[in-house]
Design a protein around this motif. Structure first.
Motif, PDB file in Angstrom:
ATOM      1  N   UNK A   1       0.434   4.641   3.362  1.00 13.04           N
ATOM      2  CA  UNK A   1       0.311   4.373   1.917  1.00 13.04           C
ATOM      3  C   UNK A   1       1.587   4.773   1.096  1.00 13.04           C
ATOM      4  N   UNK A   2       2.001   5.987   1.325  1.00 10.59           N
ATOM      5  CA  UNK A   2       3.114   6.639   0.480  1.00 10.59           C
ATOM      6  C   UNK A   2       4.185   5.624   0.695  1.00 10.59           C
ATOM      7  N   UNK A   3       4.581   5.090   2.058  1.00 13.23           N
ATOM      8  CA  UNK A   3       5.680   4.262   2.573  1.00 13.23           C
ATOM      9  C   UNK A   3       5.517   3.169   1.532  1.00 13.23           C
ATOM     10  N   UNK A   4       4.548   2.508   1.545  1.00 12.14           N
ATOM     11  CA  UNK A   4       4.150   1.083   1.104  1.00 12.14           C
ATOM     12  C   UNK A   4       4.330   1.203  -0.486  1.00 12.14           C
ATOM     13  N   UNK A   5       4.246   2.474  -1.081  1.00 12.56           N
ATOM     14  CA  UNK A   5       4.752   2.488  -2.569  1.00 12.56           C
ATOM     15  C   UNK A   5       5.770   2.135  -2.908  1.00 12.56           C
TER      16      UNK A   5
ATOM     17  N   UNK B   1       7.990  -3.882  -2.790  1.00  9.90           N
ATOM     18  CA  UNK B   1       7.847  -4.658  -3.673  1.00  9.90           C
ATOM     19  C   UNK B   1       6.501  -5.436  -3.636  1.00  9.90           C
ATOM     20  N   UNK B   2       5.765  -5.422  -4.566  1.00  9.01           N
ATOM     21  CA  UNK B   2       4.333  -5.860  -4.596  1.00  9.01           C
ATOM     22  C   UNK B   2       3.496  -4.583  -4.413  1.00  9.01           C
ATOM     23  N   UNK B   3       1.988  -4.799  -4.483  1.00 11.76           N
ATOM     24  CA  UNK B   3       1.019  -3.653  -4.352  1.00 11.76           C
ATOM     25  C   UNK B   3       0.047  -3.704  -3.466  1.00 11.76           C
TER      26      UNK B   3
ATOM     27  N   UNK C   1       0.029  -9.746   3.549  1.00 10.15           N
ATOM     28  CA  UNK C   1       1.206  -9.893   4.658  1.00 10.15           C
ATOM     29  C   UNK C   1       2.272  -9.060   4.187  1.00 10.15           C
ATOM     30  N   UNK C   2       2.684  -7.904   5.008  1.00  6.97           N
ATOM     31  CA  UNK C   2       3.592  -6.951   4.876  1.00  6.97           C
ATOM     32  C   UNK C   2       4.836  -7.035   5.435  1.00  6.97           C
ATOM     33  N   UNK C   3       6.033  -7.248   4.983  1.00  9.44           N
ATOM     34  CA  UNK C   3       7.501  -7.400   5.549  1.00  9.44           C
ATOM     35  C   UNK C   3       7.980  -6.163   5.392  1.00  9.44           C
ATOM     36  N   UNK C   4       8.195  -5.483   6.348  1.00  5.04           N
ATOM     37  CA  UNK C   4       9.095  -4.183   6.532  1.00  5.04           C
ATOM     38  C   UNK C   4      10.441  -4.216   6.050  1.00  5.04           C
TER      39      UNK C   4
ATOM     40  N   UNK D   1       5.161  -7.032  -0.203  1.00  2.15           N
ATOM     41  CA  UNK D   1       3.822  -7.179   0.150  1.00  2.15           C
ATOM     42  C   UNK D   1       3.313  -8.200  -0.760  1.00  2.15           C
ATOM     43  N   UNK D   2       2.712  -9.301  -0.023  1.00  2.00           N
ATOM     44  CA  UNK D   2       2.200 -10.390  -0.377  1.00  2.00           C
ATOM     45  C   UNK D   2       0.737 -10.379  -0.220  1.00  2.00           C
ATOM     46  N   UNK D   3       0.140 -10.791  -1.275  1.00  2.00           N
ATOM     47  CA  UNK D   3      -1.383 -10.650  -1.037  1.00  2.00           C
ATOM     48  C   UNK D   3      -1.954 -12.190  -0.680  1.00  2.00           C
TER      49      UNK D   3
END
Length: 233
Positions: free
Chosen positions: A30-34, A37-39, A133-136, A152-154
């Protein structure tokens, strides 16, 4: 007297939260995903909500929905907590009802998680569920040679539920007519006549309502036939 009441509230609040929520540990991913771009959250801010426990009572809370962990989160005295995931506890946030459901798809595969009730009718319920949909991130873009930020795409998926089984409602004319193939001809005509746009939630609801009405006609006709046969005998 006011100080006494305030103290009693402060003592009671953690107990109330403990009845419908549990503490969760910080998540490294979760810390990395912050940084992406996106949430991972449907809304970044905590919102006023009601948590309803069918076995006890209702509680006021401030919640936000974490799509990545599929959890309704809250904070109590700086501690991160989540609403206990059970089918007897649900929440209302901004007039949306979040139910933790133990569904199965038509193949019998479990599809547990939070679903938002969109429409309720005689035979079917329409739910929507969010996913990501998460693109690293990439160190270098092969085209530009520059770094690429993670994204990050919802994604919103709609489901038709009956008797605790769900089937996906595709957001295309061809897909949804295939999913509701037993009334394909009637629905195709209805889509054309009513100029249904399936990417609009309200139009999708109208189409399912029409499907429900057509199924009810079949049920009523079957009931009449059985009744006439019984009378004739």
């Amino acid at each position: 007297m006011r100080k006494v009441l305030q103290l009693l509230f402060l003592l009671a609040a953690p107990i109330a939260y403990a009845q419908f929520s549990q503490a969760i540990e910080p998540n490294k991913k979760m810390s990395e995903l912050e940084k992406y771009a996106g949430s991972v959250y449907l809304n970044k801010d905590y919102q006023k909500a009601d948590v309803i426990d069918e076995k006890s009572k209702s509680y006021d809370a401030r919640l936000k929905y974490n799509i990545y962990t599929d959890a309704l989160e809250l904070k109590e005295e700086g501690q991160l907590r989540e609403v206990i995931k059970t089918s007897t506890t649900y929440a209302r946030i901004d007039n949306d009802y979040y139910y933790y459901c133990n569904f199965k798809n038509t193949r019998g595969v479990k599809k547990n998680g939070y679903y938002i009730l969109v429409e309720l009718n005689d035979n079917y319920r329409v739910y929507k569920k969010y996913s990501l949909k998460i693109t690293d991130p990439q160190e270098l873009d092969p085209m530009t040679g520059s770094a690429v930020t993670g994204k990050i795409k919802r994604i919103t998926t709609y489901y038709l539920e009956s008797e605790n089984k769900i089937r996906e409602l595709p957001m295309s004319k061809k897909g949804i007519l295939s999913a509701l193939s037993d009334k394909q001809a009637e629905l195709k005509e209805y889509i054309k006549k009513e100029k249904i746009k399936l990417k609009k939630e309200e139009d999708l609801i109208r189409l399912v309502a029409r499907y429900n009405a057509l199924k009810n006609i079949d049920l009523n006709q079957s009931g009449s036939l059985l009744s006439n046969r019984a009378q004739n005998n």
